[in-house]
Design a protein around this motif. Structure first.
Motif, PDB file in Angstrom:
ATOM      1  N   GLU A  66      15.082 -31.155  46.339  1.00 20.18           N
ATOM      2  CA  GLU A  66      15.370 -29.724  46.533  1.00 20.18           C
ATOM      3  C   GLU A  66      14.480 -28.989  47.659  1.00 20.18           C
ATOM      4  O   GLU A  66      14.735 -28.259  47.950  1.00 20.18           O
ATOM      5  CB  GLU A  66      14.995 -29.297  45.453  1.00 20.18           C
ATOM      6  CG  GLU A  66      15.769 -29.282  43.763  1.00 20.18           C
ATOM      7  CD  GLU A  66      15.956 -28.718  42.692  1.00 20.18           C
ATOM      8  OE1 GLU A  66      14.405 -27.718  42.546  1.00 20.18           O
ATOM      9  OE2 GLU A  66      16.314 -28.980  41.747  1.00 20.18           O
ATOM     10  N   GLN A 250      29.735 -29.560  49.691  1.00 21.43           N
ATOM     11  CA  GLN A 250      27.932 -28.173  49.097  1.00 21.43           C
ATOM     12  C   GLN A 250      27.114 -27.916  50.505  1.00 21.43           C
ATOM     13  O   GLN A 250      27.492 -29.130  51.937  1.00 21.43           O
ATOM     14  CB  GLN A 250      27.424 -30.059  48.786  1.00 21.43           C
ATOM     15  CG  GLN A 250      27.040 -29.732  47.495  1.00 21.43           C
ATOM     16  CD  GLN A 250      27.278 -29.412  46.649  1.00 21.43           C
ATOM     17  OE1 GLN A 250      26.580 -28.471  46.343  1.00 21.43           O
ATOM     18  NE2 GLN A 250      27.921 -28.915  45.374  1.00 21.43           N
ATOM     19  N   LEU A 251      27.145 -26.633  50.713  1.00 23.24           N
ATOM     20  CA  LEU A 251      26.736 -26.228  51.956  1.00 23.24           C
ATOM     21  C   LEU A 251      25.273 -25.884  51.328  1.00 23.24           C
ATOM     22  O   LEU A 251      24.677 -25.642  50.722  1.00 23.24           O
ATOM     23  CB  LEU A 251      26.914 -24.973  52.333  1.00 23.24           C
ATOM     24  CG  LEU A 251      28.556 -24.584  52.574  1.00 23.24           C
ATOM     25  CD1 LEU A 251      29.338 -23.930  53.696  1.00 23.24           C
ATOM     26  CD2 LEU A 251      28.215 -25.686  54.061  1.00 23.24           C
ATOM     27  N   ASP A 252      24.617 -25.973  52.774  1.00 26.55           N
ATOM     28  CA  ASP A 252      22.795 -25.742  52.426  1.00 26.55           C
ATOM     29  C   ASP A 252      22.547 -24.659  53.431  1.00 26.55           C
ATOM     30  O   ASP A 252      22.804 -24.432  54.271  1.00 26.55           O
ATOM     31  CB  ASP A 252      22.102 -26.830  53.746  1.00 26.55           C
ATOM     32  CG  ASP A 252      22.034 -28.235  52.877  1.00 26.55           C
ATOM     33  OD1 ASP A 252      22.079 -28.624  51.418  1.00 26.55           O
ATOM     34  OD2 ASP A 252      22.625 -29.325  53.731  1.00 26.55           O
ATOM     35  N   ARG A 459      24.869 -27.167  57.181  1.00 17.66           N
ATOM     36  CA  ARG A 459      25.085 -27.983  57.119  1.00 17.66           C
ATOM     37  C   ARG A 459      25.915 -28.342  55.639  1.00 17.66           C
ATOM     38  O   ARG A 459      25.759 -27.670  54.949  1.00 17.66           O
ATOM     39  CB  ARG A 459      23.406 -28.585  56.792  1.00 17.66           C
ATOM     40  CG  ARG A 459      22.179 -28.759  58.026  1.00 17.66           C
ATOM     41  CD  ARG A 459      23.592 -29.702  59.358  1.00 17.66           C
ATOM     42  NE  ARG A 459      22.097 -29.485  60.129  1.00 17.66           N
ATOM     43  CZ  ARG A 459      22.610 -28.568  61.477  1.00 17.66           C
ATOM     44  NH1 ARG A 459      23.532 -27.496  61.303  1.00 17.66           N
ATOM     45  NH2 ARG A 459      21.417 -29.324  62.763  1.00 17.66           N
ATOM     46  N   TRP A 460      26.537 -29.235  55.796  1.00 23.26           N
ATOM     47  CA  TRP A 460      27.668 -29.964  54.392  1.00 23.26           C
ATOM     48  C   TRP A 460      27.364 -31.601  54.460  1.00 23.26           C
ATOM     49  O   TRP A 460      26.929 -32.060  55.414  1.00 23.26           O
ATOM     50  CB  TRP A 460      28.669 -29.590  55.174  1.00 23.26           C
ATOM     51  CG  TRP A 460      29.533 -29.649  55.875  1.00 23.26           C
ATOM     52  CD1 TRP A 460      29.582 -29.712  57.573  1.00 23.26           C
ATOM     53  CD2 TRP A 460      30.701 -30.978  56.318  1.00 23.26           C
ATOM     54  NE1 TRP A 460      30.026 -30.379  57.921  1.00 23.26           N
ATOM     55  CE2 TRP A 460      30.931 -32.090  57.171  1.00 23.26           C
ATOM     56  CE3 TRP A 460      30.644 -32.205  55.061  1.00 23.26           C
ATOM     57  CZ2 TRP A 460      31.428 -32.266  58.011  1.00 23.26           C
ATOM     58  CZ3 TRP A 460      31.408 -33.354  55.234  1.00 23.26           C
ATOM     59  CH2 TRP A 460      31.502 -33.395  57.139  1.00 23.26           C
ATOM     60  N   SER A 461      27.886 -31.327  52.785  1.00 17.86           N
ATOM     61  CA  SER A 461      27.223 -33.077  52.529  1.00 17.86           C
ATOM     62  C   SER A 461      28.731 -32.871  51.252  1.00 17.86           C
ATOM     63  O   SER A 461      29.216 -31.681  51.268  1.00 17.86           O
ATOM     64  CB  SER A 461      26.867 -33.001  51.530  1.00 17.86           C
ATOM     65  OG  SER A 461      25.038 -32.526  52.494  1.00 17.86           O
ATOM     66  N   PRO A 472      21.755 -29.167  46.393  1.00 18.00           N
ATOM     67  CA  PRO A 472      21.196 -27.935  48.272  1.00 18.00           C
ATOM     68  C   PRO A 472      19.696 -27.862  48.069  1.00 18.00           C
ATOM     69  O   PRO A 472      18.789 -27.259  47.551  1.00 18.00           O
ATOM     70  CB  PRO A 472      22.539 -26.634  48.438  1.00 18.00           C
ATOM     71  CG  PRO A 472      22.928 -27.317  46.735  1.00 18.00           C
ATOM     72  CD  PRO A 472      22.100 -28.118  46.127  1.00 18.00           C
ATOM     73  N   ASN A 473      18.676 -27.765  49.919  1.00 18.19           N
ATOM     74  CA  ASN A 473      17.618 -27.695  50.109  1.00 18.19           C
ATOM     75  C   ASN A 473      17.935 -26.942  51.624  1.00 18.19           C
ATOM     76  O   ASN A 473      18.916 -27.260  52.172  1.00 18.19           O
ATOM     77  CB  ASN A 473      16.898 -29.113  49.932  1.00 18.19           C
ATOM     78  CG  ASN A 473      17.412 -29.596  51.030  1.00 18.19           C
ATOM     79  OD1 ASN A 473      16.429 -29.355  52.181  1.00 18.19           O
ATOM     80  ND2 ASN A 473      17.832 -30.882  50.980  1.00 18.19           N
ATOM     81  N   GLY A 476      18.327 -28.604  55.043  1.00 22.81           N
ATOM     82  CA  GLY A 476      19.796 -29.619  55.597  1.00 22.81           C
ATOM     83  C   GLY A 476      19.708 -30.735  55.259  1.00 22.81           C
ATOM     84  O   GLY A 476      20.847 -31.534  56.316  1.00 22.81           O
ATOM     85  N   HIS A 478      18.462 -35.001  53.348  1.00 19.62           N
ATOM     86  CA  HIS A 478      18.721 -34.784  51.405  1.00 19.62           C
ATOM     87  C   HIS A 478      17.894 -36.284  51.674  1.00 19.62           C
ATOM     88  O   HIS A 478      18.384 -37.576  52.491  1.00 19.62           O
ATOM     89  CB  HIS A 478      19.952 -34.947  50.962  1.00 19.62           C
ATOM     90  CG  HIS A 478      20.436 -33.227  51.381  1.00 19.62           C
ATOM     91  ND1 HIS A 478      20.387 -32.764  50.310  1.00 19.62           N
ATOM     92  CD2 HIS A 478      20.883 -32.910  52.032  1.00 19.62           C
ATOM     93  CE1 HIS A 478      21.055 -31.451  50.609  1.00 19.62           C
ATOM     94  NE2 HIS A 478      21.855 -31.839  51.534  1.00 19.62           N
TER      95      HIS A 478
END
Length: 488
Positions: A66, A250-252, A459-461, A472-473, A476, A478
């Motif tokens: 996180e 997932q967007l940060d 930033r996306w995953s 998400p953190n 940006g 992980h």
């Protein structure tokens, strides 16, 4: 004393090969990047290299999934009441070669890491460190010129990982095969720490693929990987391809700089008013609408609103002007330039390839053409008049943004007066005075028009719903170790 729980799960490489089924075997992960991902030495790391360095070279502290600071080589620390000293107690462990971790070696490694950052914005973020010294065999003290509430976050950055004999102490070991790698968390007994019960049963390896983003998305859609890390705006449209990915994006919640940096302050761009013409011409609402991302807001500010140290005295620019009025003013400045006997302005921009970059380029070309400026694109690494900047803040404070625009970092177009205000702010003891000086620094740097803001970064995953270890953190990127903890 502050103490956080520490988990040291790991498995042997043989377990990775013997695992039967994804629930029992390794977790397949795709990391967006190229060969540079494995070049984890030096001060200027690619985003993928940051991820791998953080996984294999610990600093005094690190991040959890996180983005919170957790123990690294230091298992606890205290901060003095005046905020001007941080005292770290190192864990009773060993380096990879079996030698004990001592304060003397940690201090030498940290000083070397900081010295290697010279000329970067991160070096400016750490400039408030007065000295780093040995207090006892396993105790390190960092003394500051003035309080820095973000020091722990800075020490957790990948570039501050500490090397011993050119090797890191984990927390993960890496075995590379071309652009693929197997990562396993190092057993605690190999780090000189107590063994953990059922260690192998609570952990798994990561099968990592480093690949271009298009291939990574295809591998996710085809079921070969369960996680894709490292997505940016240049590839954002790829995240929505096919029904499989939509529910897994997932967007940060990051902040930072997304805009145009002036890298050639000559010709048309030699005058601040002409550089401002570029900023006036951009229809930010239309540019962001092309991506259809809910909650993504445009900005004309250098510093993200609401961060620590922002009094709100510097607001959005040109609030009283409609877009048509802004463009009329920009067109007038272009006309004045041409009336002085100059040719119509032609400006180049360096930016990465990708469908997201193409959307940005198309909007900017149309916006600049509307005021009489021709925009051409060159490759990301080439010399250009402008560069598309897409950087996530390393900590949530105004000083991060202002350090990015410092004359020590941005030599083409900068504001010496803004730098002076920033220096005064960092030395100010009164919080209100400090914030006021930071506002003055932002105003000076804004007026220089060396950076043209557009929005915050994205930033996306891609992460399957049954994957654990992801959250998400605000930074940006992980960290990999949490993915290696086997779900219960």
């Amino acid at each position: 004393m502050r103490r956080s729980p520490r988990l040291f799960p790991s498995v042997l490489l043989a377990l990775c090969l013997a695992g039967c089924g994804r629930g029992q075997g390794p977790l397949p992960v795709a990391l967006v990047g190229d060969e540079d991902a494995f070049r984890t030495a030096g001060a200027r790391l690619s985003p993928a290299a940051q991820v791998l360095r953080a996984a294999t070279i610990e600093g005094l502290v690190g991040f959890d999934a996180e983005g919170r600071v957790v123990p690294g080589l230091a298992d606890r620390w205290i901060i003095t009441d005046d905020g001007e000293a941080y005292i770290f107690r190192l864990r009773d462990g060993v380096w990879p070669d079996g030698s004990r971790i001592t304060a003397e070696e940690a201090v030498a490694a940290l000083n070397k890491a900081i010295a290697g950052l010279k000329g970067t914005a991160l070096a400016l973020d750490l400039a408030g460190i007065d000295q780093i010294r040995v207090m006892a065999d396993r105790v390190v003290e960092i003394d500051l010129v003035s309080p820095n509430p973000d020091l722990l976050t800075l020490l957790a950055q990948p570039e501050l990982g500490l090397l011993h004999e050119k090797r890191g102490s984990g927390p993960m070991g890496l075995q590379r095969d071309g652009l693929n790698a197997v990562l396993t968390l190092i057993p605690p007994e190999k780090l000189g720490l107590p063994a953990q019960e059922d260690f192998a049963g609570r952990s798994r390896s990561l099968m990592l693929e480093v690949s271009p983003v298009g291939r990574a998305v295809n591998r996710f859609n085809d079921g070969y990987v369960d996680v894709v890390l490292g997505g940016k705006i240049d590839s954002l449209p790829l995240a929505g391809i096919g029904g499989l990915t939509r529910g897994n994006v997932q967007l940060d919640p990051v902040i930072g700089l997304f805009g145009l940096m002036v890298e050639n302050g000559a010709g048309f761009l030699s005058q601040p008013a002409n550089r401002e013409a570029l900023a006036l011409a951009i229809d930010r609402d239309a540019l962001l609408a092309a991506f259809n991302v809910g909650g993504w807001q445009p900005t004309t500010r250098v510093v993200s609103a609401g961060v620590e140290g922002d009094l709100g005295t510097v607001g959005e620019r040109w609030l009283g002007m409609a877009q048509e009025q802004r463009r009329a003013l920009a067109a007038e400045r272009v006309a004045r330039w041409k009336a002085a006997g100059n040719a119509s302005p032609v400006v180049s921009v360096a930016m990465p390839a990708g469908p997201g970059s193409q959307l940005v380029l198309e909007r900017l070309r149309a916006d600049f053409a509307a005021v009489g400026i021709t925009l051409t694109r060159v490759d990301e690494g080439a010399r250009a008049d402008l560069r598309l900047v897409d950087s996530v803040a390393r900590y949530g404070r105004a000083t991060w943004f202002l350090n990015q625009l410092s004359c020590a970092v941005r030599k083409a177009v900068c504001s010496p007066t803004g730098d002076q205000r920033l220096t005064e702010a960092l030395g100010a003891r009164d919080p209100r005075q400090r914030s006021a000086l930071l506002g003055e620094a932002e105003a000076e740097m804004t007026a220089a028009n060396g950076y043209i803001p557009i929005a915050r970064p994205l930033r996306w995953s891609l992460v399957r719903s049954n994957v654990t270890g992801f959250a998400p953190n605000p930074w940006g990127w992980h960290t990999l170790p949490p993915f290696a903890v086997r779900p219960k």
